[in-house]
Scaffold this active site. Sequence first.
Site, short mmCIF file in Angstrom:
data_model
loop_
_atom_site.label_atom_id
_atom_site.label_comp_id
_atom_site.label_asym_id
_atom_site.label_seq_id
_atom_site.Cartn_x
_atom_site.Cartn_y
_atom_site.Cartn_z
N ASN A 152 0.88 -1.31 0.11
CA ASN A 152 0.10 -0.10 -0.07
C ASN A 152 0.76 1.30 -0.04
OD1 ASN A 152 -1.62 -2.14 2.15
ND2 ASN A 152 -2.74 -1.45 0.42
N ILE A 182 1.00 7.06 0.41
CA ILE A 182 0.31 5.69 1.12
C ILE A 182 -1.11 5.81 0.51
CG2 ILE A 182 -0.27 4.94 3.41
CD1 ILE A 182 1.84 7.42 4.29
N CYS A 183 -1.62 4.38 0.34
CA CYS A 183 -3.04 4.20 -0.07
C CYS A 183 -3.63 3.67 1.14
CB CYS A 183 -3.18 3.26 -1.02
SG CYS A 183 -4.85 2.87 -1.49
N LEU A 184 -4.23 4.97 1.74
CA LEU A 184 -5.01 4.53 2.89
C LEU A 184 -6.38 5.48 3.21
CD1 LEU A 184 -4.91 3.32 5.80
CD2 LEU A 184 -3.62 5.40 6.56
N ASP A 216 -6.26 -3.46 -1.77
CA ASP A 216 -6.34 -2.01 -2.42
C ASP A 216 -5.02 -1.59 -2.53
OD1 ASP A 216 -7.15 0.67 -2.94
OD2 ASP A 216 -7.72 1.15 -1.02
#
Length: 153
Positions: A78, A85-87, A122
């Site tokens: 992620n 950052i994928c959050l 994701d």
Amino acid sequence: MQRASRLKRELSLLTTEPPPGITCWQNENQLDDLRAQILGGADTPYEKGIFNLEIVVPERYPFEPPKIRFLTPIYHPNIDSAGRICLDVLKLPPKGAWRPSLNISTLLTSVQLLMAEPNPDDPLMADISSEYKYNRQLFLLNAREWTEKYASQ
């Protein structure tokens, strides 16, 4: 004005009562340019690593989330090679889950949790994600190697 006083309050709390394994400070007395360090969690491939992050607080904070990125390279599904950052809590609705009631401490704790528990469904890094899903041993090996190479003091 409200933004500045809120940021000062948050920074003071981060200094006096930091979340476990997290430190955060102003970069060169710039209130909207922060740095943070997250210690890699025990029993994760990032254990004993010290990861540096950059936090840029937007003009519209807290109505817009801060931009947080890793300065230390990290092998994670992620987090991409630029440190992005994928959050969900780092993005505005409808795609994201940012709310003005959240703060920098909460975000850093969320990033720390993501490090311990990647979300391979994701991903920002598809190859690392499939490695995490289908060849966990190789993922753990690579993540440990990167931690030793880039995040050891």
